[in-house]
Scaffold this active site. Structure first.
Site, PDB file in Angstrom:
ATOM      1  N   ALA A  59      -3.904   1.001   2.019  1.00  0.00           N
ATOM      2  CA  ALA A  59      -3.240  -0.299   2.188  1.00  0.00           C
ATOM      3  C   ALA A  59      -3.353  -0.884   3.593  1.00  0.00           C
ATOM      4  CB  ALA A  59      -1.755  -0.236   1.785  1.00  0.00           C
ATOM      5  N   ALA A  60      -4.147  -0.268   4.462  1.00  0.00           N
ATOM      6  CA  ALA A  60      -4.289  -0.832   5.817  1.00  0.00           C
ATOM      7  C   ALA A  60      -4.816  -2.271   5.734  1.00  0.00           C
ATOM      8  CB  ALA A  60      -5.214   0.030   6.656  1.00  0.00           C
ATOM      9  N   GLY A  61      -5.762  -2.497   4.815  1.00  0.00           N
ATOM     10  CA  GLY A  61      -6.297  -3.857   4.635  1.00  0.00           C
ATOM     11  C   GLY A  61      -5.221  -4.810   4.124  1.00  0.00           C
ATOM     12  N   ASP A  62      -4.349  -4.305   3.276  1.00  0.00           N
ATOM     13  CA  ASP A  62      -3.269  -5.153   2.737  1.00  0.00           C
ATOM     14  C   ASP A  62      -2.293  -5.536   3.846  1.00  0.00           C
ATOM     15  OD1 ASP A  62      -4.453  -4.691   0.294  1.00  0.00           O
ATOM     16  OD2 ASP A  62      -3.136  -3.016  -0.189  1.00  0.00           O
ATOM     17  N   ASP A  69      -3.144   8.174   6.994  1.00  0.00           N
ATOM     18  CA  ASP A  69      -3.381   7.621   5.657  1.00  0.00           C
ATOM     19  C   ASP A  69      -3.775   6.146   5.806  1.00  0.00           C
ATOM     20  OD1 ASP A  69      -3.389   6.803   3.034  1.00  0.00           O
ATOM     21  OD2 ASP A  69      -1.299   7.308   2.614  1.00  0.00           O
ATOM     22  N   SER A 104       0.293   0.923  10.466  1.00  0.00           N
ATOM     23  CA  SER A 104       0.416   1.378   9.071  1.00  0.00           C
ATOM     24  C   SER A 104      -0.351   2.681   8.819  1.00  0.00           C
ATOM     25  CB  SER A 104      -0.058   0.296   8.102  1.00  0.00           C
ATOM     26  OG  SER A 104      -1.463   0.259   8.020  1.00  0.00           O
TER      27      SER A 104
HETATM   28  O1  RIB Z   1      -4.961  -1.298  -1.200  1.00  0.00           O
HETATM   29  C1  RIB Z   1      -4.203  -0.203  -1.613  1.00  0.00           C
HETATM   30  C2  RIB Z   1      -3.681  -0.429  -3.000  1.00  0.00           C
HETATM   31  O2  RIB Z   1      -4.761  -0.469  -3.898  1.00  0.00           O
HETATM   32  C3  RIB Z   1      -2.770   0.651  -3.517  1.00  0.00           C
HETATM   33  O3  RIB Z   1      -1.435   0.421  -3.214  1.00  0.00           O
HETATM   34  C4  RIB Z   1      -3.093   0.695  -4.999  1.00  0.00           C
HETATM   35  O4  RIB Z   1      -2.011   0.363  -5.806  1.00  0.00           O
HETATM   36  C5  RIB Z   1      -4.268  -0.259  -5.191  1.00  0.00           C
HETATM   37  O5  RIB Z   1      -3.869  -1.468  -5.666  1.00  0.00           O
END
Ligand code: RIB
Length: 317
Positions: free
Chosen positions: A250-253, A247, A283
């Site tokens: 959110a890898a970028g986050d 999955d 992640s």
């Molecule tokens: O980058 C992933 C995020 O994008 C998710 O958690 C979703 O909430 C959106 O904000």
């Protein structure tokens, strides 16, 4: 002295369904496992940074509802300073509907709710804290005027500003000139420059064009191919790591959260990018957004193997 990292951005609750493939327009598909998970690009970055040892103040807006209350509780549990979280008496907390396919790719639709009302007035009480921070980290799931306002406050005091331009939108020129590090992914880099990223040469061209728009440093994240850094007029390709992705949400986050922690510890931009690539690689082996953010020990104990450079550019996100 401890470096404070102020993260300003969105908080959502993610509703996720795993499916064989992502539906196309008009298609209904029967998916598999459903789960709810805290998300939102701002919150994901704040949690990722806190888990890796950053001293985080999270500035955001949630609704006065069960999702908002749960989020605040979770941030507190993660050791994040929530003093400047605002509760919106009218609008609901942000929600994201996410489908994840068997190739670990996703599509996301966000109902911004309270995130879309995070205003200058909401930020004003946190002005002194932003000014005293070492780094400010932002994304684009809150109003662009608010992003510009925070950038003005931080820039005036020489605070380093890291902007993750996601989701992509038009960025005012004045904003880009205040940014220390811009971290677009492939698609965002394409949208900012009009350059199609098909290989490292085109990625370098895009990075140069982005730098020409104002940011001091550009880091283009390239999914399994790692990241391209343009810093001090020199390019470095930091390779991605070989992992079994389930999955990529959110890898970028996670990358951005890890990046600012490493920077706050005094690591160089390239070293920080390498650390961020490692965090992102861990992640993608887990489901969900904040649930996939690694702790420092997981990164330290994982045996990383750099991805072959010869791997193609298909599915680079
Ligand atoms: O980058 C992933 C995020 O994008 C998710 O958690 C979703 O909430 C959106 O904000």
């Amino acid at each position: 002295m401890v470096t404070i990292i102020a993260v300003v951005g969105s908080s959502n609750t993610d509703m996720v369904i795993q499916a064989e493939h992502l539906p196309v327009a008009g298609e209904t598909i029967l998916g598999g496992h459903f789960f709810m998970n805290p998300g939102g690009k701002g919150a994901n970055q704040a949690v990722a940074a806190a888990r890796l040892g950053g001293h985080i103040i999270f500035i955001a807006k949630t609704g006065n509802d069960i999702f908002g209350k749960q989020s605040v509780q979770l941030f507190n549990d993660e050791g994040i300073d929530t003093t400047y979280l605002v509760s919106d008496p009218v609008n609901p907390s942000g929600v994201a509907l996410i489908t994840v396919d068997k190739n670990a790719e996703n599509c996301i639709v966000v109902a911004s709710g309270a995130n879309a009302t995070l205003s200058k007035n909401d930020i004003a009480p946190a002005k002194a804290v932003i000014e005293q921070s070492g780094i400010v980290l932002m994304q684009l799931e809150i109003p662009i005027e608010t992003v510009c306002y925070v950038a003005e406050i931080a820039y005036a005091k020489g605070v380093q500003i890291v902007l993750n331009p996601a989701p992509a939108c038009h960025l005012p020129e004045g904003l880009l000139k205040k940014i220390s590090i811009l971290t677009p992914n492939r698609r965002e880099a394409e949208m900012l420059t009009g350059v199609k990223l098909r290989n490292m040469e085109s990625a370098k061209l895009a990075a140069e064009k982005i730098k020409g728009l104002g940011p001091e440093t550009v880091i283009i994240t390239l999914g399994h191919k790692g990241a391209l850094v343009l810093h001090d007029n020199s390019f470095t390709h930091v390779p991605g790591f070989l992992v079994k992705a389930i999955d990529t949400t959110a890898a970028g986050d996670i990358f951005n959260g890890a990046l600012v922690v490493a920077l706050s510890e005094g690591k160089s931009v390239v070293e920080s990018t390498r650390f961020a690539c490692k965090a992102a690689a861990i992640s993608v082996m887990k489901l969900g957004a904040q649930s996939s953010a690694p702790f420092k020990l997981e990164i330290d104990s994982f045996e990383f193997h750099a991805m072959e450079n010869s791997i193609g550019w298909e599915n680079v996100e």
